[in-house]
Write an enzyme that holds these catalytic residues in place. Sequence first.
Site, short mmCIF file in Angstrom:
data_model
loop_
_atom_site.label_atom_id
_atom_site.label_comp_id
_atom_site.label_asym_id
_atom_site.label_seq_id
_atom_site.Cartn_x
_atom_site.Cartn_y
_atom_site.Cartn_z
N LYS A 1 5.54 2.08 -3.03
CA LYS A 1 5.37 3.41 -3.63
C LYS A 1 5.62 3.27 -5.12
CE LYS A 1 4.51 7.66 -2.27
NZ LYS A 1 3.84 8.11 -1.01
N ASP B 1 -0.40 10.85 -4.46
CA ASP B 1 0.73 11.54 -3.82
C ASP B 1 0.93 12.80 -4.65
OD1 ASP B 1 2.97 10.90 -1.64
OD2 ASP B 1 4.02 11.83 -3.31
N LYS C 1 0.85 -1.19 0.00
CA LYS C 1 0.00 0.00 0.00
C LYS C 1 0.88 1.23 0.00
CE LYS C 1 -3.95 2.10 0.29
NZ LYS C 1 -3.52 2.77 -0.98
#
Length: 443
Positions: A125, A165, A89
């Site tokens: 990520k 993000d 995640k």
Amino acid sequence: MGYVQDVLQKVIERNPHEPEFHQAVKEVLESLEPVFERHPEYEAAGILERIVEPERQIFFRVPWVDDNGRVQVNRGMRIQFNSAIGPYKGGLRFHPTVYQGIIKFLGFEQIFKNSLTGLPIGGAKGGSDFDPKGKSDAEVMRFCQSFMTELYRHVGADIDVPAGDIGVGAREIGYMYGQYKRITGLYEGVLTGKGLTYGGSLVRTEATGYGLVYLMEAMLADKGKSFKDATVVISGSGNVAIYATEKVQQLGGKVVALNDSNGYIYDKNGVNLDTVKRIKEVERGRIREYIKDHPDAEYHDGPGIWNVKCDIALPCATQNELDEADARALVANGCYAVGEGANMPCTPAAVKVFQENKVMFAPGKAANAGGVATSALEMSQNSMRYSWTFAEVDAKLKDIMVNIYKTASKTAWDYGFADNLVVGANIAGFLKVANAMMAQGIV
Ligand code: NDP
Ligand code: 2IT
């Protein structure tokens, strides 16, 4: 050389030209020294050597056609760092500065942050060096579709669940979700930060900024302080900065400055958030446009936001945006608390200045965990095929943030580091992952 220094040295040698990754690993590993004194079994099981090596790294070509009919090629990546405590995640970042070293530092941080939330999520990520700035909606859509056309085979609701993000918000998540569904035929919670009409969670948009302020509130309360009547400087003017501002204002604080990569605004009356939201969320414009609506406010080109006098500083833009000189300026101006809304926004030298000057300091992996925590709540709701109300999710978020503060603080005290939340957060985040890795054998 001790175990920690030995592993750190190898990380630097094996991952050359990745200074941000080295910086993140150094900070975490050095604060874990006391853990290895108490738990020699971790060294015997090679926990550190394993935790610094991503389980999987995926790099791919992202070709797309711009509005002039020209072929463009960007680089896409997803780094699946650790799945000991749950499916991978973590967010996706679209920004021209993205390369392996940035995504690795973010993925590494994410392991410990996700662990601190108390929810079952591993660390990952991803992103691309694509720059959404100045692109048309159609270009962004074509890019997102191409990105997902490769990424889809590596993600899934129980495998890896990306989110937003820098440069990735509701628009980008929507385009990627549509493409995933089209390719796989699956209507599943493969991404978080989805729109409310197709599986998104209430409060996810606000979660990182609100969560930051909830954690800071708990930290301030321990020292008899609060946001009420406090003067606050927040950097950035994107998702995290906007909703941190909103919550500070709700709690009676005054946010006097915000910035973007071009410069900062100073509004001594407190920034008008409706104007900022219109410029940033609707028009996708620059923060300098604020002074058109508010001629009393000032716009300053370039850096310098940390020279603005404040009680509390919340860096919410990007890594290493606040250096030693900035920290000294904040201390000289009487700032008594700093909370990292961004990932690793303060340089190690800046953090040292805060600690030496007894400035309360909340590190990013604790302070900005509200975003990913609410993402995990979105995953729960998707699995249940159910939606909680705004108040329900908000209450859960607040609970999680207060718990993170208490856990990091208690762990720091347990290990003899008093109010040092950097050490407390690193150790607490690490222990859960390390124990899961121990139980699962050498994998
Ligand atoms: P956004 O893209 O919404 O906003 C980013 C903001 O930071 C913009 O104002 C941008 O200005 C500024 N910024 C970005 N890069 C730079 C740079 N190199 N120099 C100066 N300013 C810069 O991103 P988010 O608000 O989502 O993310 C902000 C930070 O919070 C990041 O560190 C991210 O990793 C972290 N974070 C985000 C979470 C989330 O849920 N979104 C969760 C946890 C952490 P400009 O428009 O000029 O580029
Ligand atoms: O840095 C982060 O924690 C995020 N960008 C949010 C990740 C997520 O999965 O919600």
